[in-house]
Design a protein around this motif. Structure first.
Motif, PDB file in Angstrom:
ATOM      1  N   GLU A  59       0.838  -1.186   0.000  1.00 44.47           N
ATOM      2  CA  GLU A  59       0.000   0.000   0.000  1.00 44.47           C
ATOM      3  C   GLU A  59       0.881   1.247   0.000  1.00 44.47           C
ATOM      4  O   GLU A  59       1.924   1.286   0.666  1.00 44.47           O
ATOM      5  CB  GLU A  59      -0.902   0.021   1.235  1.00 44.47           C
ATOM      6  N   PHE A  60       0.453   2.265  -0.732  1.00 45.24           N
ATOM      7  CA  PHE A  60       1.199   3.514  -0.738  1.00 45.24           C
ATOM      8  C   PHE A  60       1.190   4.128   0.670  1.00 45.24           C
ATOM      9  O   PHE A  60       0.156   4.147   1.348  1.00 45.24           O
ATOM     10  CB  PHE A  60       0.582   4.511  -1.719  1.00 45.24           C
ATOM     11  N   ASP A  61       2.341   4.633   1.085  1.00 48.02           N
ATOM     12  CA  ASP A  61       2.415   5.305   2.381  1.00 48.02           C
ATOM     13  C   ASP A  61       2.022   6.766   2.222  1.00 48.02           C
ATOM     14  O   ASP A  61       1.515   7.183   1.163  1.00 48.02           O
ATOM     15  CB  ASP A  61       3.815   5.157   2.989  1.00 48.02           C
ATOM     16  N   GLU A  62       2.256   7.571   3.255  1.00 44.55           N
ATOM     17  CA  GLU A  62       1.834   8.971   3.214  1.00 44.55           C
ATOM     18  C   GLU A  62       2.574   9.768   2.149  1.00 44.55           C
ATOM     19  O   GLU A  62       2.126  10.851   1.745  1.00 44.55           O
ATOM     20  CB  GLU A  62       2.029   9.626   4.587  1.00 44.55           C
ATOM     21  N   ASN A  63       3.688   9.237   1.681  1.00 43.57           N
ATOM     22  CA  ASN A  63       4.447   9.893   0.609  1.00 43.57           C
ATOM     23  C   ASN A  63       4.184   9.254  -0.751  1.00 43.57           C
ATOM     24  O   ASN A  63       4.918   9.509  -1.710  1.00 43.57           O
ATOM     25  CB  ASN A  63       5.949   9.833   0.933  1.00 43.57           C
ATOM     26  N   ASN A  64       3.153   8.426  -0.813  1.00 42.38           N
ATOM     27  CA  ASN A  64       2.776   7.716  -2.044  1.00 42.38           C
ATOM     28  C   ASN A  64       3.906   6.837  -2.569  1.00 42.38           C
ATOM     29  O   ASN A  64       4.117   6.716  -3.772  1.00 42.38           O
ATOM     30  CB  ASN A  64       2.320   8.712  -3.114  1.00 42.38           C
ATOM     31  N   LYS A  65       4.619   6.190  -1.627  1.00 41.41           N
ATOM     32  CA  LYS A  65       5.659   5.229  -1.962  1.00 41.41           C
ATOM     33  C   LYS A  65       5.200   3.831  -1.562  1.00 41.41           C
ATOM     34  O   LYS A  65       4.478   3.659  -0.577  1.00 41.41           O
ATOM     35  CB  LYS A  65       6.970   5.560  -1.232  1.00 41.41           C
ATOM     36  N   ALA A  66       5.611   2.814  -2.322  1.00 37.98           N
ATOM     37  CA  ALA A  66       5.339   1.420  -1.977  1.00 37.98           C
ATOM     38  C   ALA A  66       6.544   0.912  -1.186  1.00 37.98           C
ATOM     39  O   ALA A  66       7.626   0.723  -1.757  1.00 37.98           O
ATOM     40  CB  ALA A  66       5.117   0.590  -3.240  1.00 37.98           C
ATOM     41  N   PRO A  67       6.419   0.695   0.115  1.00 33.10           N
ATOM     42  CA  PRO A  67       7.591   0.564   0.986  1.00 33.10           C
ATOM     43  C   PRO A  67       8.246  -0.805   1.104  1.00 33.10           C
ATOM     44  O   PRO A  67       9.287  -0.922   1.759  1.00 33.10           O
ATOM     45  CB  PRO A  67       7.030   0.986   2.350  1.00 33.10           C
ATOM     46  N   PHE A  68       7.685  -1.852   0.478  1.00 34.58           N
ATOM     47  CA  PHE A  68       8.228  -3.196   0.691  1.00 34.58           C
ATOM     48  C   PHE A  68       9.004  -3.692  -0.523  1.00 34.58           C
ATOM     49  O   PHE A  68       8.679  -3.372  -1.657  1.00 34.58           O
ATOM     50  CB  PHE A  68       7.101  -4.176   1.036  1.00 34.58           C
ATOM     51  N   GLU A  69      10.023  -4.509  -0.261  1.00 39.17           N
ATOM     52  CA  GLU A  69      10.888  -5.006  -1.326  1.00 39.17           C
ATOM     53  C   GLU A  69      10.267  -6.173  -2.085  1.00 39.17           C
ATOM     54  O   GLU A  69      10.719  -6.499  -3.190  1.00 39.17           O
ATOM     55  CB  GLU A  69      12.242  -5.432  -0.751  1.00 39.17           C
ATOM     56  N   SER A  70       9.276  -6.820  -1.513  1.00 35.37           N
ATOM     57  CA  SER A  70       8.658  -7.966  -2.168  1.00 35.37           C
ATOM     58  C   SER A  70       7.193  -8.047  -1.770  1.00 35.37           C
ATOM     59  O   SER A  70       6.767  -7.462  -0.759  1.00 35.37           O
ATOM     60  CB  SER A  70       9.365  -9.271  -1.768  1.00 35.37           C
ATOM     61  N   LEU A  71       6.427  -8.799  -2.548  1.00 34.00           N
ATOM     62  CA  LEU A  71       5.030  -9.024  -2.216  1.00 34.00           C
ATOM     63  C   LEU A  71       4.935  -9.810  -0.914  1.00 34.00           C
ATOM     64  O   LEU A  71       4.092  -9.507  -0.053  1.00 34.00           O
ATOM     65  CB  LEU A  71       4.356  -9.778  -3.371  1.00 34.00           C
ATOM     66  N   GLU A  72       5.811 -10.794  -0.755  1.00 38.02           N
ATOM     67  CA  GLU A  72       5.787 -11.587   0.480  1.00 38.02           C
ATOM     68  C   GLU A  72       6.025 -10.721   1.708  1.00 38.02           C
ATOM     69  O   GLU A  72       5.341 -10.868   2.729  1.00 38.02           O
ATOM     70  CB  GLU A  72       6.831 -12.699   0.421  1.00 38.02           C
ATOM     71  N   ALA A  73       6.991  -9.811   1.612  1.00 35.83           N
ATOM     72  CA  ALA A  73       7.286  -8.939   2.747  1.00 35.83           C
ATOM     73  C   ALA A  73       6.081  -8.072   3.099  1.00 35.83           C
ATOM     74  O   ALA A  73       5.789  -7.836   4.277  1.00 35.83           O
ATOM     75  CB  ALA A  73       8.494  -8.067   2.437  1.00 35.83           C
ATOM     76  N   PHE A  74       5.379  -7.610   2.076  1.00 31.20           N
ATOM     77  CA  PHE A  74       4.196  -6.781   2.276  1.00 31.20           C
ATOM     78  C   PHE A  74       3.111  -7.532   3.028  1.00 31.20           C
ATOM     79  O   PHE A  74       2.619  -7.074   4.074  1.00 31.20           O
ATOM     80  CB  PHE A  74       3.698  -6.283   0.918  1.00 31.20           C
ATOM     81  N   ILE A  75       2.711  -8.712   2.532  1.00 28.84           N
ATOM     82  CA  ILE A  75       1.594  -9.398   3.173  1.00 28.84           C
ATOM     83  C   ILE A  75       2.005  -9.997   4.518  1.00 28.84           C
ATOM     84  O   ILE A  75       1.183 -10.074   5.441  1.00 28.84           O
ATOM     85  CB  ILE A  75       0.968 -10.464   2.254  1.00 28.84           C
ATOM     86  N   LYS A  76       3.267 -10.397   4.649  1.00 25.42           N
ATOM     87  CA  LYS A  76       3.731 -10.941   5.927  1.00 25.42           C
ATOM     88  C   LYS A  76       3.705  -9.868   7.006  1.00 25.42           C
ATOM     89  O   LYS A  76       3.260 -10.120   8.147  1.00 25.42           O
ATOM     90  CB  LYS A  76       5.148 -11.505   5.782  1.00 25.42           C
ATOM     91  N   ASP A  77       4.130  -8.666   6.669  1.00 21.98           N
ATOM     92  CA  ASP A  77       4.111  -7.577   7.637  1.00 21.98           C
ATOM     93  C   ASP A  77       2.683  -7.255   8.062  1.00 21.98           C
ATOM     94  O   ASP A  77       2.418  -7.044   9.256  1.00 21.98           O
ATOM     95  CB  ASP A  77       4.772  -6.340   7.034  1.00 21.98           C
ATOM     96  N   CYS A 145     -14.205   2.886  -8.953  1.00 19.36           N
ATOM     97  CA  CYS A 145     -13.833   2.872  -7.540  1.00 19.36           C
ATOM     98  C   CYS A 145     -13.854   4.305  -7.019  1.00 19.36           C
ATOM     99  O   CYS A 145     -13.411   5.220  -7.713  1.00 19.36           O
ATOM    100  CB  CYS A 145     -12.436   2.293  -7.353  1.00 19.36           C
ATOM    101  N   THR A 146     -14.347   4.487  -5.809  1.00 20.53           N
ATOM    102  CA  THR A 146     -14.434   5.839  -5.258  1.00 20.53           C
ATOM    103  C   THR A 146     -13.495   6.082  -4.082  1.00 20.53           C
ATOM    104  O   THR A 146     -13.354   7.214  -3.634  1.00 20.53           O
ATOM    105  CB  THR A 146     -15.870   6.131  -4.795  1.00 20.53           C
ATOM    106  N   ASP A 147     -12.844   5.030  -3.574  1.00 24.22           N
ATOM    107  CA  ASP A 147     -11.968   5.170  -2.409  1.00 24.22           C
ATOM    108  C   ASP A 147     -10.597   4.594  -2.750  1.00 24.22           C
ATOM    109  O   ASP A 147     -10.443   3.389  -2.925  1.00 24.22           O
ATOM    110  CB  ASP A 147     -12.567   4.444  -1.208  1.00 24.22           C
ATOM    111  N   TRP A 148      -9.591   5.475  -2.826  1.00 25.92           N
ATOM    112  CA  TRP A 148      -8.241   5.058  -3.197  1.00 25.92           C
ATOM    113  C   TRP A 148      -7.265   5.119  -2.013  1.00 25.92           C
ATOM    114  O   TRP A 148      -6.059   5.098  -2.187  1.00 25.92           O
ATOM    115  CB  TRP A 148      -7.730   5.922  -4.352  1.00 25.92           C
ATOM    116  N   GLY A 149      -7.810   5.154  -0.805  1.00 26.96           N
ATOM    117  CA  GLY A 149      -6.970   5.305   0.385  1.00 26.96           C
ATOM    118  C   GLY A 149      -6.051   4.143   0.669  1.00 26.96           C
ATOM    119  O   GLY A 149      -5.079   4.292   1.411  1.00 26.96           O
ATOM    120  N   ARG A 150      -6.327   2.960   0.093  1.00 23.80           N
ATOM    121  CA  ARG A 150      -5.483   1.788   0.342  1.00 23.80           C
ATOM    122  C   ARG A 150      -4.811   1.283  -0.926  1.00 23.80           C
ATOM    123  O   ARG A 150      -4.304   0.155  -0.981  1.00 23.80           O
ATOM    124  CB  ARG A 150      -6.310   0.666   0.978  1.00 23.80           C
TER     125      ARG A 150
END
Length: 235
Positions: A59-77, A145-150
């Motif tokens: 998910e994009f953070d407050e700076n609109n960056k994707a912070p994880f190095e892998s998909l696995e790292a993202f969902i595991k976190d 889609c009307t909500d892009w917050g995530r």
């Protein structure tokens, strides 16, 4: 930069943020049957966005960056991490005190991680919030889609998995499988990718509903999660 502005710029302004139309949540199963292709068209149109200049996953953070190095790292976190602040601080205390059961939670999280390798390198823009209450069927017949917050960078199967989790009786993956064949859309590792996204989103959504003691939704989500493997095996 404001998230909506960021998304509009990223998608070359092809995303309509304030569409006029009917809430998708109001559709009957019969009505969805007639227009489901517009939902699928929408997800593939979003996924067609060029994200080559954006690094990472998640998910994009407050700076609109994707912070994880892998998909696995993202969902595991998201599934297993221990936040030090915010809503999910000390969330594991829910085990034994709410509907959330530790053995079951860890079993489903492990299934999501098992299938995660099939989703690596599948870097697409995803709305990541495609619950029917967040979508509009426009006066032009298109779905929005009307909500892009995530929103973030991940496998586009995430958006299909959320559609199915919301209303599994609409048979979204079954319809998607046939839609892809009809449109000559190649979806490598279809079943594995869908299962990864569905197990991940299912278990974190279960955690949310357990946190607010929504027992009816928890029971519905568990039923949906438990049926996933058999449904995929029938495709």
């Amino acid at each position: 930069m404001n998230r909506d502005i960021f998304i509009r710029n990223l998608t070359k302004e092809k995303i309509e943020m304030s569409p006029k139309g009917r809430s998708a949540n109001e559709l009957t199963p019969e009505e969805f049957e007639k227009c489901y292709e517009s939902f699928f068209d929408m997800i593939f149109e979003i996924a067609d966005t060029d994200v080559s200049e954006i690094e990472g996953y998640g998910e994009f953070d407050e700076n609109n960056k994707a912070p994880f190095e892998s998909l696995e790292a993202f969902i595991k976190d998201d599934m297993l991490g221990d936040p030090t602040e915010g809503y999910w601080k000390n969330w594991k205390e829910m085990f034994g005190t709410t509907f959330l059961k530790e053995d079951y939670y860890n079993e489903i999280a492990a299934k999501a991680l098992h299938y995660a390798p099939f989703c690596e390198d599948k870097r697409f823009l995803a709305n990541n919030n495609t619950f029917f209450c967040n979508m509009i069927v426009g006066e032009d017949g298109k779905t929005y889609c009307t909500d892009w917050g995530r929103a973030g960078i991940m496998d586009y199967m995430m958006d299909f998995a959320i559609l199915d989790l919301n209303k599994p009786y609409l048979l979204v993956p079954e319809k998607l499988f046939e839609y892809a064949k009809k449109r000559n859309i190649e979806i490598p590792d279809f079943k594995e990718r869908f299962l990864c996204m569905a197990y991940y989103k299912g278990i974190v959504t279960l955690r949310w509903h357990a946190s607010i003691d929504d027992l009816e939704s928890c029971e519905s989500i568990v039923k949906s999660i438990n049926a996933l493997e058999e449904r995929m095996n029938r495709l």
